[in-house]
Design an enzyme around this catalytic site. Structure first.
Site, mmCIF file in Angstrom:
data_model
loop_
_atom_site.group_PDB
_atom_site.id
_atom_site.type_symbol
_atom_site.label_atom_id
_atom_site.label_comp_id
_atom_site.label_asym_id
_atom_site.label_seq_id
_atom_site.Cartn_x
_atom_site.Cartn_y
_atom_site.Cartn_z
ATOM 1 N N SER A 58 49.009 22.590 74.958
ATOM 2 C CA SER A 58 48.424 22.493 73.611
ATOM 3 C C SER A 58 48.001 21.047 73.335
ATOM 4 O O SER A 58 46.946 20.797 72.758
ATOM 5 C CB SER A 58 49.447 22.904 72.546
ATOM 6 N N ASP A 99 52.507 31.783 68.661
ATOM 7 C CA ASP A 99 53.927 32.025 68.939
ATOM 8 C C ASP A 99 54.086 33.553 69.040
ATOM 9 O O ASP A 99 53.097 34.249 69.318
ATOM 10 C CB ASP A 99 54.800 31.400 67.837
ATOM 11 N N LYS A 122 56.612 24.335 62.465
ATOM 12 C CA LYS A 122 56.534 25.758 62.818
ATOM 13 C C LYS A 122 56.092 26.540 61.598
ATOM 14 O O LYS A 122 56.294 26.093 60.463
ATOM 15 C CB LYS A 122 57.912 26.272 63.252
ATOM 16 N N THR A 138 53.114 28.313 79.090
ATOM 17 C CA THR A 138 54.566 28.366 78.846
ATOM 18 C C THR A 138 55.275 28.815 80.118
ATOM 19 O O THR A 138 56.255 28.194 80.557
ATOM 20 C CB THR A 138 54.868 29.330 77.676
ATOM 21 N N LYS A 145 53.810 19.554 65.258
ATOM 22 C CA LYS A 145 53.161 20.516 66.148
ATOM 23 C C LYS A 145 54.062 21.715 66.337
ATOM 24 O O LYS A 145 55.260 21.559 66.519
ATOM 25 C CB LYS A 145 52.929 19.830 67.514
ATOM 26 N N ASN A 204 53.600 37.312 76.389
ATOM 27 C CA ASN A 204 52.813 36.326 77.131
ATOM 28 C C ASN A 204 53.671 35.563 78.143
ATOM 29 O O ASN A 204 53.362 35.527 79.337
ATOM 30 C CB ASN A 204 52.145 35.374 76.122
ATOM 31 N N LYS A 213 61.657 19.356 71.411
ATOM 32 C CA LYS A 213 60.889 19.732 72.600
ATOM 33 C C LYS A 213 59.761 18.735 72.906
ATOM 34 O O LYS A 213 59.579 18.305 74.052
ATOM 35 C CB LYS A 213 60.288 21.124 72.354
HETATM 36 N N1 GLU Z 1 54.916 28.423 70.092
HETATM 37 C C1 GLU Z 1 55.037 27.640 71.277
HETATM 38 C C2 GLU Z 1 56.413 26.991 71.332
HETATM 39 O O1 GLU Z 1 57.352 27.473 70.745
HETATM 40 C C3 GLU Z 1 53.870 26.664 71.445
HETATM 41 C C4 GLU Z 1 53.724 25.639 70.375
HETATM 42 C C5 GLU Z 1 52.444 24.805 70.500
HETATM 43 O O2 GLU Z 1 51.716 24.977 71.443
HETATM 44 O O3 GLU Z 1 52.230 24.002 69.599
HETATM 45 O O4 GLU Z 1 56.619 26.027 72.017
#
Ligand code: GLU
Length: 407
Positions: A341, A141, A101, A185, A65, A213, A89
């Protein structure tokens, strides 16, 4: 080298936890790393080729993810590091995912809307071999948003021959998005800040680097809770206002002028100056490697909240730790985004949608719980919060790796 920094953090944490040999081995390199060309027909009829990336770093705890970044400086080293951080994370916040990613090396502000759509659909057309609702689930992102997610979800659905909302998160509400995802976030970062303030009195003046954001919603949430946002910055520059910004007025200026330093009566700052301001809380909501060994000594904030990924280098970490600065690390502070998410994905799979306060209540429960667990590891082992969060995450990844007994 961002990936090298990520590996240094891992090495530091490994001194405080015993890992199975197979866990150590599988965390050294990504499971899959994919680089591809995306040919795009531009509005003027010419053809341009952009480079796309997707990395699935580790899937011990579930499908990978993580977001997709559009930025001129995107490269495979950065995407690898960001995918690794996603694995850590998701384990910190204890959701059943591994880490991935993606990105495109592009300045999206130079493209028209139709070019951006063709580029986004092109990314999914190439990456559909590696992503999927039970395999690898992207999200927004830096410089990607709900519209980009909508195009990608639609492209995947066409290719799969069925409506597939669970392939991507951060979608518009009309296409299976979740209430609360757009500001999740910052919401998660806010809960962490609030919990940290219960442990220690930090004061209420705030500087925020980055007004995308995460940074803008953080300004809204902190202002509403009585904090005084005295400085903000975006990619064009920074602005300082001693009496604190009125949030609505700031949004109005940013919307109209596309830059925060157009706010009337401010003292202009550059990107780096904002970091060294005399304030209580510094929110890092821009990009990697902002606080380094070069400027760490000059940081005056008592607490740092990392809404960006990787904003503090390992060398800066050591300096800040010695200075007694309390850092809420990225892998905890910005985990609210991926947490909601996950809620979105669950709702897509279930075909049943939750109310906004239900989403936020579940997010709050998760953030508070994992903040507490991280904080107690930090106290018990007398290690900084980042290392504590790593210890927590690595323990969970290790357990899954061992239970699976790879081969
Ligand atoms: N891009 C965000 C992060 O770095 C969200 C990633 C997601 O929701 O999968 O955590």
């Amino acid at each position: 080298m961002v990936f090298e920094n990520a590996q240094k953090q891992l090495e530091k944490a490994k001194k405080h936890i015993e890992l199975a040999q197979e866990t150590e081995e599988t965390l050294k390199n990504p499971k899959e790393a994919f680089i591809f060309s995306i040919p795009v027909r531009m509005d003027d009829g010419s053809l341009k080729v952009f480079m796309g990336h997707r990395v699935r770093f580790n899937d011990a705890r579930g499908p990978t993810k993580g977001g997709i970044r559009y930025h001129p400086r995107v490269n495979i080293d950065e995407v690898k590091a960001l995918a690794f951080w996603m694995a850590i994370k998701c384990a910190v916040i204890n959701i059943p995912y591994g880490g991935g990613k993606g990105g495109i090396t592009v300045d999206p502000r130079q493209l028209s809307k139709t070019e951006l759509e063709r580029l986004s659909r092109g990314w999914m057309r190439a990456a559909c071999r590696i992503v999927g609702p039970d395999r690898d689930i992207p999200a927004p992102d830096v410089y990607t948003n709900a519209q980009v997610m909508a195009w990608m979800m639609d492209e995947y659905s066409v290719l799969a021959g069925k409506y597939s909302p669970a392939v991507i998160t951060g979608k518009p509400l009309s296409l299976g998005g979740s209430l609360g995802r757009s500001y999740a976030t910052a919401q998660g970062g806010y809960y962490c800040t609030r919990e940290a303030a219960k442990k220690n009195e930090y004061g209420k003046t705030v500087a925020i680097q980055g007004f995308g954001n995460a940074g803008s919603h953080m300004a809204r949430l902190l202002s509403a809770d009585g904090y005084k946002v005295i400085a903000v910055s975006d990619s064009k520059g920074g602005a300082y206002l001693e009496e604190g910004f009125d949030f609505d007025k700031l949004m109005e200026v940013k919307g109209r002028e596309k830059r925060v330093d157009a706010f009337p009566g401010v003292k202009k700052l550059d990107h780096k100056e904002i970091l060294e301001l005399d304030c209580d809380i510094l929110v890092l909501a821009a990009l990697e490697n902002q606080v380094t060994e070069e400027n760490a000594e000059r940081i005056k904030a008592k607490m740092i909240v990392e809404l960006a990924n990787g904003p503090t280098t390992p060398e800066a970490d050591d300096i800040l730790h010695k200075k007694g600065v309390f850092i809420i690390p990225d892998i905890l502070a910005n985990a609210g985004g991926v947490c909601v998410s996950y809620f979105e994905w669950v709702q897509n799979k279930y075909g049943f949608y939750w109310k906004e306060d239900e989403v936020n209540a579940r997010l709050e429960e998760k953030m508070v719980k994992e903040f507490e667990t991280t904080f107690s590891i930090h106290r018990e082992k007398e290690i900084d919060m980042r290392t504590a969060a790593y210890v927590l995450a690595l323990g969970r990844i290790d357990e899954a790796t061992k239970d699976k007994a790879l081969y």
